[in-house]
Design a protein around this motif. Structure first.
Motif, PDB file in Angstrom:
ATOM      1  N   LYS A  23       0.884  -1.239  -0.080  1.00 17.31           N
ATOM      2  CA  LYS A  23      -0.198   0.015  -0.143  1.00 17.31           C
ATOM      3  C   LYS A  23       0.867   1.301  -0.165  1.00 17.31           C
ATOM      4  N   SER A  24       2.256   1.093   0.152  1.00 18.01           N
ATOM      5  CA  SER A  24       3.004   2.225   0.134  1.00 18.01           C
ATOM      6  C   SER A  24       3.397   2.666  -1.013  1.00 18.01           C
ATOM      7  N   LYS A  25       3.854   3.877  -1.258  1.00 18.79           N
ATOM      8  CA  LYS A  25       4.346   4.255  -2.471  1.00 18.79           C
ATOM      9  C   LYS A  25       6.102   4.408  -2.485  1.00 18.79           C
ATOM     10  N   LEU A  26       6.346   3.546  -1.719  1.00 16.20           N
ATOM     11  CA  LEU A  26       7.723   3.277  -1.952  1.00 16.20           C
ATOM     12  C   LEU A  26       8.258   2.738  -3.149  1.00 16.20           C
ATOM     13  N   GLY A  27       9.474   2.979  -3.610  1.00 19.95           N
ATOM     14  CA  GLY A  27      10.227   2.341  -4.777  1.00 19.95           C
ATOM     15  C   GLY A  27      11.085   1.086  -4.432  1.00 19.95           C
ATOM     16  N   ARG A  28      11.453   0.415  -5.184  1.00 15.81           N
ATOM     17  CA  ARG A  28      12.178  -0.760  -4.957  1.00 15.81           C
ATOM     18  C   ARG A  28      11.786  -1.554  -3.961  1.00 15.81           C
ATOM     19  N   LYS A  29      10.611  -2.192  -3.929  1.00 15.86           N
ATOM     20  CA  LYS A  29      10.037  -3.095  -2.672  1.00 15.86           C
ATOM     21  C   LYS A  29      10.550  -4.150  -2.562  1.00 15.86           C
ATOM     22  N   ARG A  30      11.126  -4.909  -3.758  1.00 18.55           N
ATOM     23  CA  ARG A  30      11.613  -6.188  -3.351  1.00 18.55           C
ATOM     24  C   ARG A  30      12.594  -6.381  -2.163  1.00 18.55           C
ATOM     25  N   PRO A  31      13.596  -5.284  -2.193  1.00 15.78           N
ATOM     26  CA  PRO A  31      14.521  -5.574  -0.882  1.00 15.78           C
ATOM     27  C   PRO A  31      13.480  -5.463   0.581  1.00 15.78           C
ATOM     28  N   LEU A  32      12.620  -4.580   0.387  1.00 14.09           N
ATOM     29  CA  LEU A  32      11.818  -4.397   1.488  1.00 14.09           C
ATOM     30  C   LEU A  32      11.037  -5.785   1.899  1.00 14.09           C
ATOM     31  N   TYR A  33      10.547  -6.361   1.048  1.00 13.53           N
ATOM     32  CA  TYR A  33      10.029  -7.614   1.187  1.00 13.53           C
ATOM     33  C   TYR A  33      10.904  -8.692   1.717  1.00 13.53           C
ATOM     34  N   PHE A  34      12.142  -8.735   1.109  1.00 10.55           N
ATOM     35  CA  PHE A  34      13.204  -9.512   1.674  1.00 10.55           C
ATOM     36  C   PHE A  34      13.605  -9.313   3.037  1.00 10.55           C
ATOM     37  N   ALA A  35      13.583  -8.136   3.480  1.00 11.62           N
ATOM     38  CA  ALA A  35      13.811  -7.594   4.819  1.00 11.62           C
ATOM     39  C   ALA A  35      12.683  -8.157   5.759  1.00 11.62           C
TER      40      ALA A  35
END
Length: 203
Positions: A23-35
């Protein structure tokens, strides 16, 4: 149940974290999923060492507390009573499991593996003696394995009650007997006598 609850907490944390990222507008979400995945596993691991249920749950027996903690179907054959905690002996087909369950004024609480520690071991004339302790309590639990594979007479100079459990060992083709007892201190003079063989634990 203990591990299931921690897995559920980790799963809820992961799902909420991923939903927040989606739901966020952050870019490069894949590293966040991994974190988030790493953080959820870390959370589960940390909770393994934190029996937070002890603040609001009391069990009516050490067997009930053990059953809540373990994932395997328990096969409890003996509970050795102590002053502040009890030793549960769970005899599985592949190995014996020992867990010390702490007591409270109203019943028993959850004991975890990291709080049950072996503080002493000695091998003498085929007899294996181990001493287990819960945290830093004064309760000590002895396990004495008779290497001859036969029943023995086990005593000490404190009139301690020794309980025995036999288990068939296919490799030896005999029943191996282990003896269990509770004591409150391990002074330098303490000894056990197995048949007529006196063994000083801390010589």
């Amino acid at each position: 149940m203990y591990d299931i609850i921690r897995s559920l907490i980790g799963g809820v944390f992961l799902a909420c974290s991923i939903l927040a990222i989606v739901k966020s507008k952050l870019g490069r979400k894949r590293p966040l999923y991994f974190a988030c995945v790493c953080a959820s596993f870390l959370l589960i691991w940390v909770l393994e060492f934190l029996p937070f249920e002890n603040s609001f749950v009391t069990f009516d027996s050490p067997q009930a507390a053990y059953d809540y903690y373990t994932l395997e179907k328990p096969n409890i054959e003996l509970v050795v009573e102590g002053d502040n905690c009890d030793l549960v002996i769970d005899r599985q087909s592949h190995a014996d499991h020992y867990l010390i369950i702490p007591k409270s004024a109203d019943g028993w609480k959850i004991g975890i593996n990291s709080d049950t520690k072996m503080v002493f071991q000695k091998i003498a004339d085929g007899t294996v003696i181990r001493v287990y302790q819960y945290k830093n309590t004064s309760d000590l639990f002895l396990t004495i394995l008779n290497g001859d594979g036969e029943e023995a007479t086990v005593t000490d100079d404190r009139n301690t009650t020794f309980y025995s459990l036999g288990k068939y060992n296919a490799a030896l083709g005999a029943t191996v007997v282990t003896y269990y007892a509770h004591i409150t201190d391990l002074d330098p003079e303490y000894s056990v006598t197995v048949n007529d063989n006196r063994i000083v634990l801390k010589d």
